[in-house]
Design a protein around this motif. Structure first.
Motif, mmCIF file in Angstrom:
data_model
loop_
_atom_site.group_PDB
_atom_site.id
_atom_site.type_symbol
_atom_site.label_atom_id
_atom_site.label_comp_id
_atom_site.label_asym_id
_atom_site.label_seq_id
_atom_site.Cartn_x
_atom_site.Cartn_y
_atom_site.Cartn_z
ATOM 1 N N GLY A 286 26.317 43.314 77.066
ATOM 2 C CA GLY A 286 26.317 42.110 76.394
ATOM 3 C C GLY A 286 27.066 40.755 76.932
ATOM 4 N N HIS A 287 27.136 39.861 76.395
ATOM 5 C CA HIS A 287 27.890 38.814 76.764
ATOM 6 C C HIS A 287 28.577 37.812 75.677
ATOM 7 C CE1 HIS A 287 25.055 35.475 76.024
ATOM 8 N NE2 HIS A 287 24.060 36.464 76.079
ATOM 9 N N SER A 288 29.459 37.077 75.701
ATOM 10 C CA SER A 288 30.264 36.231 74.820
ATOM 11 C C SER A 288 28.859 35.055 74.320
ATOM 12 C CB SER A 288 31.392 35.450 75.276
ATOM 13 O OG SER A 288 31.091 34.748 76.407
ATOM 14 N N ARG A 289 29.075 34.580 73.123
ATOM 15 C CA ARG A 289 28.288 33.493 72.424
ATOM 16 C C ARG A 289 26.798 33.882 72.832
ATOM 17 N NH1 ARG A 289 31.875 28.419 72.885
ATOM 18 N NH2 ARG A 289 33.809 29.136 73.904
ATOM 19 N N CYS A 290 26.610 34.997 72.556
ATOM 20 C CA CYS A 290 25.128 35.551 72.741
ATOM 21 C C CYS A 290 24.181 34.671 71.603
ATOM 22 C CB CYS A 290 25.216 37.073 72.595
ATOM 23 S SG CYS A 290 23.196 37.633 72.799
ATOM 24 N N GLY A 291 23.069 34.013 71.918
ATOM 25 C CA GLY A 291 22.307 33.376 71.284
ATOM 26 C C GLY A 291 21.712 34.540 70.091
ATOM 27 N N ALA A 292 21.161 35.456 70.679
ATOM 28 C CA ALA A 292 20.406 36.444 69.916
ATOM 29 C C ALA A 292 21.395 37.207 68.674
ATOM 30 C CB ALA A 292 19.910 37.515 70.773
ATOM 31 N N GLY B 290 20.430 44.146 80.403
ATOM 32 C CA GLY B 290 21.238 42.950 80.112
ATOM 33 C C GLY B 290 20.454 42.010 79.281
ATOM 34 N N CYS B 291 21.116 40.823 78.834
ATOM 35 C CA CYS B 291 20.600 39.913 78.074
ATOM 36 C C CYS B 291 19.512 38.844 78.971
ATOM 37 C CB CYS B 291 21.444 39.075 77.191
ATOM 38 S SG CYS B 291 20.645 37.889 76.147
ATOM 39 N N SER B 292 18.672 38.451 78.329
ATOM 40 C CA SER B 292 17.884 37.358 79.179
ATOM 41 C C SER B 292 18.826 35.956 79.355
ATOM 42 C CB SER B 292 16.672 36.879 78.218
ATOM 43 O OG SER B 292 15.855 38.001 78.043
ATOM 44 N N ASP B 293 19.514 35.861 78.725
ATOM 45 C CA ASP B 293 20.593 34.514 78.850
ATOM 46 C C ASP B 293 20.561 33.878 80.180
ATOM 47 O OD1 ASP B 293 22.657 32.569 78.932
ATOM 48 O OD2 ASP B 293 23.181 32.944 76.622
ATOM 49 N N SER B 294 20.236 32.726 80.348
ATOM 50 C CA SER B 294 20.026 32.190 81.930
ATOM 51 C C SER B 294 21.472 32.194 82.434
ATOM 52 C CB SER B 294 19.481 30.634 81.816
ATOM 53 O OG SER B 294 20.534 29.964 80.986
ATOM 54 N N ALA C 2 16.675 39.439 75.149
ATOM 55 C CA ALA C 2 17.248 38.730 74.492
ATOM 56 C C ALA C 2 18.144 39.767 73.703
ATOM 57 C CB ALA C 2 16.607 37.815 73.556
ATOM 58 N N GLY C 3 19.400 39.599 73.568
ATOM 59 C CA GLY C 3 20.339 40.250 72.933
ATOM 60 C C GLY C 3 20.455 41.896 73.284
ATOM 61 N N ASN C 4 20.190 41.991 74.645
ATOM 62 C CA ASN C 4 20.060 43.326 75.185
ATOM 63 C C ASN C 4 19.924 44.621 74.065
ATOM 64 O OD1 ASN C 4 23.080 41.875 75.242
ATOM 65 N ND2 ASN C 4 23.278 43.893 74.313
HETATM 66 ZN ZN LIG Z 1 22.355 36.805 74.799
#
Ligand SMILES: [Zn+2]
Length: 205
Positions: free
Chosen positions: A102-108, A49-53, A74-76
Protein backbone atom coordinates in the motif's frame (compact mmCIF):
# COMPACT_ATOMS: atom_id res chain seq x y z
CA UNK A 1 14.97 -19.67 -6.15
CA UNK A 2 15.50 -17.27 -3.26
CA UNK A 3 13.86 -18.07 0.07
CA UNK A 4 11.22 -15.64 1.33
CA UNK A 5 13.70 -14.18 3.84
CA UNK A 6 16.41 -13.63 1.22
CA UNK A 7 13.88 -12.13 -1.19
CA UNK A 8 12.71 -9.73 1.52
CA UNK A 9 16.29 -8.71 2.23
CA UNK A 10 16.87 -8.06 -1.48
CA UNK A 11 13.80 -5.79 -1.59
CA UNK A 12 14.94 -3.94 1.53
CA UNK A 13 18.39 -3.39 0.02
CA UNK A 14 16.92 -2.23 -3.27
CA UNK A 15 14.64 0.27 -1.54
CA UNK A 16 17.61 1.52 0.51
CA UNK A 17 19.53 2.17 -2.73
CA UNK A 18 16.50 3.94 -4.21
CA UNK A 19 16.09 6.20 -1.17
CA UNK A 20 19.80 7.01 -0.97
CA UNK A 21 20.62 7.59 -4.60
CA UNK A 22 17.57 6.95 -6.80
CA UNK A 23 17.21 3.96 -9.14
CA UNK A 24 20.45 2.68 -10.62
CA UNK A 25 19.83 2.49 -14.34
CA UNK A 26 22.10 -0.53 -14.95
CA UNK A 27 19.45 -2.60 -13.23
CA UNK A 28 17.05 -1.89 -16.09
CA UNK A 29 18.44 -4.49 -18.37
CA UNK A 30 20.79 -4.49 -21.32
CA UNK A 31 19.65 -5.81 -24.70
CA UNK A 32 21.57 -9.00 -23.93
CA UNK A 33 19.90 -9.50 -20.58
CA UNK A 34 16.49 -8.92 -22.13
CA UNK A 35 17.22 -11.49 -24.81
CA UNK A 36 18.26 -14.07 -22.25
CA UNK A 37 15.06 -13.53 -20.31
CA UNK A 38 12.97 -14.39 -23.36
CA UNK A 39 13.71 -18.05 -22.60
CA UNK A 40 12.14 -17.91 -19.12
CA UNK A 41 11.62 -15.90 -15.97
CA UNK A 42 12.40 -16.46 -12.31
CA UNK A 43 11.01 -13.45 -10.46
CA UNK A 44 12.18 -13.52 -6.84
CA UNK A 45 9.15 -11.68 -5.44
CA UNK A 46 5.49 -11.15 -6.28
CA UNK A 47 4.19 -7.66 -5.56
CA UNK A 48 0.53 -6.68 -5.31
CA UNK A 49 0.66 -2.89 -5.47
CA UNK A 50 -1.57 0.09 -6.21
CA UNK A 51 -1.96 1.53 -9.73
CA UNK A 52 -1.04 4.99 -8.42
CA UNK A 53 1.38 6.64 -10.87
CA UNK A 54 3.61 7.69 -7.99
CA UNK A 55 4.39 4.12 -6.93
CA UNK A 56 6.32 2.48 -9.80
CA UNK A 57 7.19 -0.83 -8.19
CA UNK A 58 10.40 -1.77 -10.03
CA UNK A 59 11.84 1.71 -9.51
CA UNK A 60 11.19 1.98 -5.78
CA UNK A 61 12.84 -1.41 -5.19
CA UNK A 62 15.58 -0.67 -7.73
CA UNK A 63 14.94 -3.90 -9.65
CA UNK A 64 15.11 -4.70 -13.33
CA UNK A 65 13.67 -6.96 -16.00
CA UNK A 66 12.73 -10.41 -14.76
CA UNK A 67 13.05 -9.58 -11.05
CA UNK A 68 9.49 -8.88 -9.91
CA UNK A 69 6.10 -10.32 -10.83
CA UNK A 70 3.89 -7.28 -10.38
CA UNK A 71 0.13 -6.95 -10.12
CA UNK A 72 -1.15 -3.40 -9.85
CA UNK A 73 -4.72 -2.43 -9.13
CA UNK A 74 -6.27 0.64 -7.49
CA UNK A 75 -6.18 0.20 -3.71
CA UNK A 76 -4.08 -3.01 -3.93
CA UNK A 77 -7.27 -4.97 -3.39
CA UNK A 78 -7.63 -8.72 -3.63
CA UNK A 79 -10.25 -10.05 -6.04
CA UNK A 80 -10.23 -13.49 -7.71
CA UNK A 81 -8.08 -12.40 -10.67
CA UNK A 82 -5.38 -11.07 -8.31
CA UNK A 83 -5.40 -14.32 -6.33
CA UNK A 84 -5.17 -16.27 -9.59
CA UNK A 85 -2.21 -14.22 -10.80
CA UNK A 86 -0.37 -14.81 -7.53
CA UNK A 87 -1.17 -18.53 -7.52
CA UNK A 88 0.14 -18.71 -11.08
CA UNK A 89 3.46 -17.05 -10.28
CA UNK A 90 4.01 -18.91 -7.00
CA UNK A 91 3.34 -22.28 -8.62
CA UNK A 92 4.91 -21.73 -12.01
CA UNK A 93 8.07 -19.89 -10.98
CA UNK A 94 8.51 -21.09 -7.40
CA UNK A 95 8.54 -17.50 -6.14
CA UNK A 96 8.38 -17.60 -2.33
CA UNK A 97 7.64 -14.02 -1.29
CA UNK A 98 4.40 -12.11 -1.82
CA UNK A 99 4.27 -8.45 -0.81
CA UNK A 100 1.03 -6.46 -0.53
CA UNK A 101 2.22 -2.89 -1.05
CA UNK A 102 0.00 0.00 0.00
CA UNK A 103 1.08 3.63 0.07
CA UNK A 104 0.45 6.87 1.90
CA UNK A 105 -2.37 9.14 0.66
CA UNK A 106 -3.92 6.33 -1.42
CA UNK A 107 -6.74 7.70 -3.58
CA UNK A 108 -8.72 4.46 -3.48
CA UNK A 109 -8.72 4.55 0.33
CA UNK A 110 -9.75 8.22 0.39
CA UNK A 111 -12.53 7.52 -2.13
CA UNK A 112 -13.82 4.68 0.05
CA UNK A 113 -13.85 6.83 3.20
CA UNK A 114 -15.63 9.54 1.21
CA UNK A 115 -18.21 7.05 -0.03
CA UNK A 116 -18.84 5.71 3.48
CA UNK A 117 -19.51 9.22 4.76
CA UNK A 118 -21.52 10.48 1.82
CA UNK A 119 -22.83 7.59 -0.25
CA UNK A 120 -23.33 8.60 -3.87
CA UNK A 121 -25.77 7.06 -6.31
CA UNK A 122 -23.77 7.99 -9.36
CA UNK A 123 -20.70 5.83 -8.82
CA UNK A 124 -20.17 3.34 -11.62
CA UNK A 125 -20.67 -0.34 -10.84
CA UNK A 126 -17.06 -1.02 -11.75
CA UNK A 127 -15.64 1.61 -9.46
CA UNK A 128 -18.00 0.45 -6.75
CA UNK A 129 -16.51 -3.04 -6.99
CA UNK A 130 -13.17 -1.58 -5.83
CA UNK A 131 -14.68 0.52 -3.05
CA UNK A 132 -16.64 -2.52 -1.85
CA UNK A 133 -13.40 -4.49 -1.46
CA UNK A 134 -11.78 -1.73 0.60
CA UNK A 135 -14.86 -0.94 2.68
CA UNK A 136 -14.86 -3.84 5.23
CA UNK A 137 -11.33 -3.12 6.44
CA UNK A 138 -11.81 0.63 6.92
CA UNK A 139 -15.41 1.23 7.92
CA UNK A 140 -14.80 0.21 11.55
CA UNK A 141 -12.29 3.06 11.86
CA UNK A 142 -15.04 5.60 11.23
CA UNK A 143 -16.65 4.51 14.50
CA UNK A 144 -13.50 5.37 16.48
CA UNK A 145 -11.96 8.67 17.60
CA UNK A 146 -9.89 8.58 14.41
CA UNK A 147 -12.86 10.08 12.57
CA UNK A 148 -11.93 13.47 14.06
CA UNK A 149 -8.44 13.40 12.59
CA UNK A 150 -8.53 13.08 8.80
CA UNK A 151 -4.83 12.48 8.31
CA UNK A 152 -4.56 9.85 11.01
CA UNK A 153 -7.74 8.22 9.74
CA UNK A 154 -6.33 7.84 6.23
CA UNK A 155 -2.97 6.56 7.55
CA UNK A 156 -4.71 3.90 9.62
CA UNK A 157 -7.09 2.98 6.80
CA UNK A 158 -4.16 2.38 4.42
CA UNK A 159 -2.55 0.01 6.93
CA UNK A 160 -5.84 -1.77 7.67
CA UNK A 161 -6.44 -2.29 3.95
CA UNK A 162 -2.97 -3.78 3.43
CA UNK A 163 -3.48 -6.13 6.39
CA UNK A 164 -6.86 -7.20 5.01
CA UNK A 165 -5.42 -7.95 1.56
CA UNK A 166 -2.52 -9.92 3.05
CA UNK A 167 -4.91 -11.87 5.29
CA UNK A 168 -7.13 -12.63 2.32
CA UNK A 169 -4.16 -14.03 0.38
CA UNK A 170 -3.01 -16.13 3.34
CA UNK A 171 -6.44 -17.66 3.95
CA UNK A 172 -8.50 -17.17 0.80
CA UNK A 173 -6.73 -19.62 -1.49
CA UNK A 174 -6.13 -23.31 -0.99
CA UNK A 175 -3.15 -23.18 -3.33
CA UNK A 176 -1.44 -20.38 -1.41
CA UNK A 177 -2.35 -21.86 1.95
CA UNK A 178 -0.71 -25.11 0.94
CA UNK A 179 2.42 -23.32 -0.29
CA UNK A 180 2.62 -21.35 2.96
CA UNK A 181 2.15 -24.49 5.01
CA UNK A 182 4.67 -26.72 3.31
CA UNK A 183 6.81 -24.76 0.86
CA UNK A 184 8.00 -21.65 2.64
CA UNK A 185 5.76 -19.12 0.89
CA UNK A 186 5.32 -15.90 2.87
CA UNK A 187 2.84 -13.07 2.47
CA UNK A 188 3.92 -9.76 4.00
CA UNK A 189 2.34 -6.32 4.08
CA UNK A 190 4.22 -3.08 3.41
CA UNK A 191 3.62 0.62 2.97
CA UNK A 192 5.45 2.97 0.61
CA UNK A 193 5.77 6.57 1.71
CA UNK A 194 5.18 9.06 -1.10
CA UNK A 195 6.99 11.60 1.06
CA UNK A 196 10.25 9.75 1.81
CA UNK A 197 10.38 6.97 -0.78
CA UNK A 198 10.81 4.44 2.01
CA UNK A 199 9.03 1.10 2.17
CA UNK A 200 8.07 -0.07 5.65
CA UNK A 201 7.40 -3.81 5.95
CA UNK A 202 4.98 -3.95 8.85
CA UNK A 203 2.77 -7.03 8.52
CA UNK A 204 3.80 -10.69 8.66
CA UNK A 205 7.53 -9.94 9.01
ZN1 LIG B 1 -3.28 3.98 -4.13
Amino acid sequence: MLSADDALERLREGNRRFVESGPTLERFGSHRERGQLAAGQHPFAIILGCSDSRVPVELIFDQGFGDLFVIRIAGNIVAPSQVGSIEFAAERFGTRLVVVLGHSRCGAICATLEELRRPSQSQSRNLRSIVDRVRPSVEGLLATELRHDEQLLIENAVLANVRASARHLRHGSEVLEQLIHSDGLRVVGAEYSLETGQVDFFDGV
